[in-house]
Motif scaffolding. Structure first.
Motif, PDB file in Angstrom:
ATOM      1  N   SER A 165       0.923  -1.124   0.046  1.00 33.87           N
ATOM      2  CA  SER A 165      -0.136   0.007  -0.110  1.00 33.87           C
ATOM      3  C   SER A 165       1.051   1.212   0.002  1.00 33.87           C
ATOM      4  CB  SER A 165      -0.940  -0.031   1.039  1.00 33.87           C
ATOM      5  OG  SER A 165      -1.753  -1.023   1.213  1.00 33.87           O
ATOM      6  N   LEU A 166       0.499   2.202  -0.993  1.00 36.61           N
ATOM      7  CA  LEU A 166       1.425   3.306  -1.174  1.00 36.61           C
ATOM      8  C   LEU A 166       0.493   4.495  -1.183  1.00 36.61           C
ATOM      9  CD1 LEU A 166       3.661   2.322  -4.086  1.00 36.61           C
ATOM     10  CD2 LEU A 166       4.239   2.155  -1.709  1.00 36.61           C
ATOM     11  N   VAL A 167       0.934   5.664  -0.494  1.00 33.68           N
ATOM     12  CA  VAL A 167       0.424   6.895  -0.478  1.00 33.68           C
ATOM     13  C   VAL A 167       1.216   7.917  -1.266  1.00 33.68           C
ATOM     14  CG1 VAL A 167      -0.857   8.750   0.688  1.00 33.68           C
ATOM     15  CG2 VAL A 167      -1.033   6.487   1.372  1.00 33.68           C
ATOM     16  N   CYS A 168       1.065   8.381  -2.317  1.00 35.84           N
ATOM     17  CA  CYS A 168       1.819   9.222  -3.141  1.00 35.84           C
ATOM     18  C   CYS A 168       1.098  10.593  -3.479  1.00 35.84           C
ATOM     19  CB  CYS A 168       2.300   8.471  -4.208  1.00 35.84           C
ATOM     20  SG  CYS A 168       1.003   8.087  -5.417  1.00 35.84           S
ATOM     21  N   ALA A 169       1.865  11.653  -3.716  1.00 32.45           N
ATOM     22  CA  ALA A 169       1.397  12.743  -4.469  1.00 32.45           C
ATOM     23  C   ALA A 169       0.556  12.543  -5.610  1.00 32.45           C
ATOM     24  CB  ALA A 169       2.376  13.822  -4.699  1.00 32.45           C
ATOM     25  N   ILE A 205      -2.320   3.861  -3.686  1.00 35.00           N
ATOM     26  CA  ILE A 205      -2.397   2.519  -4.751  1.00 35.00           C
ATOM     27  C   ILE A 205      -2.131   1.536  -3.755  1.00 35.00           C
ATOM     28  CG2 ILE A 205      -0.738   1.660  -6.500  1.00 35.00           C
ATOM     29  CD1 ILE A 205      -0.142   4.568  -7.340  1.00 35.00           C
ATOM     30  N   SER A 206      -2.931   0.249  -4.087  1.00 30.48           N
ATOM     31  CA  SER A 206      -2.800  -0.908  -3.124  1.00 30.48           C
ATOM     32  C   SER A 206      -2.666  -2.054  -4.183  1.00 30.48           C
ATOM     33  CB  SER A 206      -3.846  -1.026  -2.344  1.00 30.48           C
ATOM     34  OG  SER A 206      -4.046  -0.119  -1.518  1.00 30.48           O
ATOM     35  N   CYS A 207      -1.941  -3.049  -3.772  1.00 34.48           N
ATOM     36  CA  CYS A 207      -1.927  -4.399  -4.617  1.00 34.48           C
ATOM     37  C   CYS A 207      -1.310  -5.438  -3.937  1.00 34.48           C
ATOM     38  CB  CYS A 207      -1.198  -4.124  -5.929  1.00 34.48           C
ATOM     39  SG  CYS A 207       0.437  -3.607  -5.654  1.00 34.48           S
ATOM     40  N   ILE A 208      -1.482  -6.485  -4.290  1.00 32.42           N
ATOM     41  CA  ILE A 208      -0.986  -7.806  -3.951  1.00 32.42           C
ATOM     42  C   ILE A 208       0.020  -8.392  -4.755  1.00 32.42           C
ATOM     43  CG2 ILE A 208      -1.442 -10.285  -3.144  1.00 32.42           C
ATOM     44  CD1 ILE A 208      -4.056  -9.099  -2.218  1.00 32.42           C
ATOM     45  N   VAL A 209       1.118  -8.527  -4.643  1.00 30.45           N
ATOM     46  CA  VAL A 209       2.297  -9.022  -5.594  1.00 30.45           C
ATOM     47  C   VAL A 209       2.852 -10.041  -4.999  1.00 30.45           C
ATOM     48  CG1 VAL A 209       2.520  -6.747  -6.392  1.00 30.45           C
ATOM     49  CG2 VAL A 209       4.080  -7.730  -4.762  1.00 30.45           C
TER      50      VAL A 209
END
Length: 240
Positions: A165-169, A205-209
Motif C-alpha cells: 500500500s502506497l500513499v503518493c502525491a 495505490i494498493s496491490c498484492i504481488v
C-alpha cells in the motif's frame, strides 16, 4: 519382588526423547511452529505406543484386541504401532498452511513424520536405525537449506505473497502505478483511489504481488523508498 521399573524400557524412552529433542531443536532454531516440545512428544508417544504394541498384551488373552493366529499361536504385535503412521498424519496436516500459490509447513510436517518413525525404532530397540535416521534428518534439513540459499536463490519455492500500500502525491500516481505494472508480473487486487480528506491531493495505490527472495518485504521497501512522490509505504505478508 519384581522391579517396578523396566530399565530397558526406560532407556528406550529416554533415547526417543533425546532424538526428538535433536530434531525439534533444528525446527526451533529456524523459528517453525512445531518446535522442541512437539517433536519430543511425537517421538516419545510413538515410542510408548510401540512398546505397548509389542509388550503390552499377553500372548494368549481371549477377549483382548489382539489378533492371534490360533494355528500357530502368534499374535500381531504391530497392530497398535501400525496406527501411529496413520495418526501422525493428523498432526502433520495441522502444520501445513496455504497462502495463495505458497504452501508452508510441509517440511515441518515431514519432520514430525520422521520423528514418529524414530520413536517407533526406539520403542522396538532398534537404536542403530533411530540414530542413523536422526543424524540424516538433521543433515538433510541443514545442508539442503544452505544449498537453496547459495545455489538456488531464485527458486520458485521462495515466492512470497505480500500486500503493498502506497500513499503518493497525486501528480506522481500514474508514474508509480505504471512502474508497478512494468516491474511485477504477478499482481492482483490492484487499485488506485484519491484521498479527498488530505490537506494536499494524494492517491493511495494498493496491490498484492508475488515476489521472490529471502527478505521480500525488505527488498520491496528498498525498491520504493527512493521513488519520488511516495509519502508512505505499508508492506506486509499477505495471508488469505
Amino acid at each position: 519382588m519384581e522391579n517396578l521399573i523396566n530399565i530397558e524400557f526406560f532407556i528406550r524412552i529416554a533415547v526417543a526423547v533425546a532424538f526428538g529433542f535433536c530434531i525439534g531443536l533444528e525446527r526451533e532454531l529456524t523459528n517453525k511452529y512445531a518446535g522442541l516440545r512437539t517433536h519430543i512428544l511425537v517421538c516419545l508417544g510413538a515410542c510408548v505406543f510401540t512398546l505397548i504394541s509389542i509388550y503390552g498384551f499377553p500372548t494368549f488373552a481371549p477377549g483382548d484386541n489382539v489378533i492371534i493366529d490360533h494355528s500357530t499361536g502368534i499374535r500381531d504385535t504391530s497392530r497398535v504401532a501400525a496406527q501411529i503412521v496413520t495418526g501422525i498424519g493428523f498432526i502433520g496436516a495441522g502444520t501445513v498452511l496455504r497462502n495463495g500459490p505458497i504452501v508452508l509447513g510441509l517440511t515441518t510436517a515431514a519432520t514430525l513424520w520422521i520423528a514418529a518413525s524414530i520413536g517407533m525404532a526406539c520403542g522396538a530397540g532398534m537404536f542403530d536405525i533411530a540414530f542413523s535416521g536422526t543424524i540424516l534428518a538433521i543433515l538433510t534439513l541443514v545442508s539442503i537449506r544452505v544449498l537453496e540459499r547459495k545455489v538456488l536463490p531464485t527458486s520458485t519455492k521462495k515466492t512470497r505473497r505480500v500486500k503493498l500500500s502506497l500513499v503518493c502525491a497525486k501528480e506522481n500516481a500514474d508514474k508509480i502505478y505504471n512502474f508497478i505494472l512494468d516491474k511485477y508480473t504477478e499482481i492482483s487486487e490492484f487499485s488506485k483511489k484519491s484521498l479527498k480528506n488530505e490537506e494536499t491531493p494524494s492517491t493511495k495505490i494498493s496491490c498484492i504481488v508475488d515476489v521472490t527472495g529471502r527478505k521480500p518485504i525488505k527488498d520491496l521497501y528498498k525498491t520504493f523508498q527512493n521513488i519520488e512522490g511516495i509519502e508512505s509505504i505499508t508492506i506486509q505478508e499477505y495471508m488469505e
